[in-house]
Design a protein around this motif. Structure first.
Motif, PDB file in Angstrom:
ATOM      1  N   GLN A   1       0.563  -1.412   0.036  1.00 61.78           N
ATOM      2  CA  GLN A   1       0.401   0.316   0.503  1.00 61.78           C
ATOM      3  C   GLN A   1       0.969   1.681   0.350  1.00 61.78           C
ATOM      4  O   GLN A   1       1.787   1.490   0.508  1.00 61.78           O
ATOM      5  CB  GLN A   1      -0.932  -0.268   1.336  1.00 61.78           C
ATOM      6  CG  GLN A   1      -1.950   1.130   1.378  1.00 61.78           C
ATOM      7  CD  GLN A   1      -3.424   0.860   0.358  1.00 61.78           C
ATOM      8  OE1 GLN A   1      -3.357  -0.507  -0.018  1.00 61.78           O
ATOM      9  NE2 GLN A   1      -3.772   1.936   0.737  1.00 61.78           N
ATOM     10  N   VAL A   2       0.409   1.792  -0.983  1.00 64.42           N
ATOM     11  CA  VAL A   2       1.441   3.658  -0.804  1.00 64.42           C
ATOM     12  C   VAL A   2      -0.045   4.246  -0.338  1.00 64.42           C
ATOM     13  O   VAL A   2      -0.926   4.800  -1.469  1.00 64.42           O
ATOM     14  CB  VAL A   2       1.975   3.937  -2.690  1.00 64.42           C
ATOM     15  CG1 VAL A   2       2.661   4.920  -2.621  1.00 64.42           C
ATOM     16  CG2 VAL A   2       2.419   2.864  -3.000  1.00 64.42           C
ATOM     17  N   GLN A   3       0.681   5.499   0.025  1.00 64.00           N
ATOM     18  CA  GLN A   3      -0.128   6.715   0.048  1.00 64.00           C
ATOM     19  C   GLN A   3       0.814   7.902   0.359  1.00 64.00           C
ATOM     20  O   GLN A   3       1.899   7.861   0.001  1.00 64.00           O
ATOM     21  CB  GLN A   3      -0.167   6.711   1.996  1.00 64.00           C
ATOM     22  CG  GLN A   3      -1.242   5.732   3.071  1.00 64.00           C
ATOM     23  CD  GLN A   3      -1.298   5.624   3.899  1.00 64.00           C
ATOM     24  OE1 GLN A   3      -0.431   6.522   4.738  1.00 64.00           O
ATOM     25  NE2 GLN A   3      -2.615   5.747   4.693  1.00 64.00           N
ATOM     26  N   LEU A   4      -0.156   8.345  -1.082  1.00 61.40           N
ATOM     27  CA  LEU A   4       0.355  10.023  -1.077  1.00 61.40           C
ATOM     28  C   LEU A   4       0.279  11.159  -1.002  1.00 61.40           C
ATOM     29  O   LEU A   4      -1.326  11.115  -0.405  1.00 61.40           O
ATOM     30  CB  LEU A   4       0.123   9.692  -2.987  1.00 61.40           C
ATOM     31  CG  LEU A   4       0.844   8.459  -3.717  1.00 61.40           C
ATOM     32  CD1 LEU A   4       0.004   8.266  -5.082  1.00 61.40           C
ATOM     33  CD2 LEU A   4       2.262   8.203  -3.470  1.00 61.40           C
ATOM     34  N   VAL A   5       0.866  12.186  -0.726  1.00 59.35           N
ATOM     35  CA  VAL A   5       1.034  13.344  -0.300  1.00 59.35           C
ATOM     36  C   VAL A   5       1.306  14.769  -0.680  1.00 59.35           C
ATOM     37  O   VAL A   5       2.600  14.759  -1.422  1.00 59.35           O
ATOM     38  CB  VAL A   5       0.589  13.260   1.380  1.00 59.35           C
ATOM     39  CG1 VAL A   5       0.603  14.964   2.133  1.00 59.35           C
ATOM     40  CG2 VAL A   5       0.406  12.405   2.383  1.00 59.35           C
ATOM     41  N   GLU A   6       0.359  14.990  -1.490  1.00 56.59           N
ATOM     42  CA  GLU A   6       0.205  16.385  -2.788  1.00 56.59           C
ATOM     43  C   GLU A   6       0.428  17.992  -1.735  1.00 56.59           C
ATOM     44  O   GLU A   6      -0.331  17.877  -0.850  1.00 56.59           O
ATOM     45  CB  GLU A   6      -0.308  16.862  -3.833  1.00 56.59           C
ATOM     46  CG  GLU A   6      -0.347  15.800  -4.197  1.00 56.59           C
ATOM     47  CD  GLU A   6      -1.880  15.135  -4.008  1.00 56.59           C
ATOM     48  OE1 GLU A   6      -2.411  13.730  -5.061  1.00 56.59           O
ATOM     49  OE2 GLU A   6      -2.146  15.027  -2.877  1.00 56.59           O
ATOM     50  N   SER A   7       1.489  18.713  -2.794  1.00 54.54           N
ATOM     51  CA  SER A   7       1.596  20.341  -1.664  1.00 54.54           C
ATOM     52  C   SER A   7       1.987  20.981  -3.106  1.00 54.54           C
ATOM     53  O   SER A   7       2.409  20.445  -4.244  1.00 54.54           O
ATOM     54  CB  SER A   7       2.500  19.863  -0.876  1.00 54.54           C
ATOM     55  OG  SER A   7       3.760  19.206  -1.164  1.00 54.54           O
ATOM     56  N   GLY A   8       1.807  22.662  -2.255  1.00 58.99           N
ATOM     57  CA  GLY A   8       2.309  22.931  -3.291  1.00 58.99           C
ATOM     58  C   GLY A   8       1.052  23.747  -4.255  1.00 58.99           C
ATOM     59  O   GLY A   8       1.625  24.419  -5.269  1.00 58.99           O
ATOM     60  N   GLY A   9      -0.019  23.160  -4.199  1.00 57.82           N
ATOM     61  CA  GLY A   9      -0.771  24.867  -4.754  1.00 57.82           C
ATOM     62  C   GLY A   9      -1.313  25.362  -4.496  1.00 57.82           C
ATOM     63  O   GLY A   9      -0.931  25.905  -3.892  1.00 57.82           O
ATOM     64  N   CYS A  22       4.947  15.226  -4.541  1.00 58.49           N
ATOM     65  CA  CYS A  22       4.281  14.636  -3.825  1.00 58.49           C
ATOM     66  C   CYS A  22       5.161  13.159  -3.118  1.00 58.49           C
ATOM     67  O   CYS A  22       5.792  13.322  -3.527  1.00 58.49           O
ATOM     68  CB  CYS A  22       3.242  14.048  -5.091  1.00 58.49           C
ATOM     69  SG  CYS A  22       2.560  11.963  -4.885  1.00 58.49           S
ATOM     70  N   ALA A  23       5.116  13.321  -1.861  1.00 59.03           N
ATOM     71  CA  ALA A  23       5.683  12.042  -1.467  1.00 59.03           C
ATOM     72  C   ALA A  23       5.136  10.248  -0.676  1.00 59.03           C
ATOM     73  O   ALA A  23       3.749  11.047  -0.663  1.00 59.03           O
ATOM     74  CB  ALA A  23       5.988  12.780  -0.205  1.00 59.03           C
ATOM     75  N   ALA A  24       5.650  10.121  -0.720  1.00 58.18           N
ATOM     76  CA  ALA A  24       4.730   8.604  -0.611  1.00 58.18           C
ATOM     77  C   ALA A  24       5.011   8.315   0.953  1.00 58.18           C
ATOM     78  O   ALA A  24       5.715   8.208   1.829  1.00 58.18           O
ATOM     79  CB  ALA A  24       5.820   7.308  -1.347  1.00 58.18           C
TER      80      ALA A  24
END
Length: 130
Positions: A1-9, A22-24
């Motif tokens: 399972q990979v959880q992804l978190v975006e930022s920067g918008g 995006c970081a896992a």
């Protein structure tokens, strides 16, 4: 399972150059495709850019025609991060941007299909003002 978190918008003026990250937070990208999609209001999810691992630190980049030459996708497997440098933004780039990763190797013709990606971030809004 990979959880992804975006930022920067955020809210950006036309012509601006924001960078999405995006970081896992769990799991790894391994050697599978990782990329970006977007969804504008009232539209379906659209392919933006993705990476296809070649081995070591090498990977290929793929872009949809509307962003090629303006956006650059970068990937760091050691850190399990992927970024999207967006330049010369246009109002048509307004959308929620999603980071996505696959759990299998994909042939090139399958890279742009969101159905082939198994893990998705929560999305980050990018709004381009004129």
């Amino acid at each position: 399972q990979v959880q992804l978190v975006e930022s920067g918008g955020g809210l950006v003026q036309a012509g601006g150059s924001p960078r999405l990250s995006c970081a896992a937070s769990s799991g790894t990208f391994s050697d599978y495709p990782v990329g970006w999609f977007r969804q504008a209001p009232g539209k379906g999810r659209e392919f933006v850019a993705t990476t296809r691992w070649l081995g070591g630190s090498a990977y290929n980049r793929y872009y949809t025609d509307s962003v090629r030459g303006r956006f650059t996708i970068s990937r760091d497997n050691a850190k399990n991060t992927v970024s999207l440098q967006m330049n010369s933004l246009k109002p048509d780039d307004t959308a929620v941007y999603y980071c996505a990763s696959s759990s299998s190797r994909l042939i090139v013709s399958s890279l742009s299909n969101p159905g082939n990606y198994d893990y998705w971030g929560q999305g980050t809004q990018v709004t381009v003002s004129v």
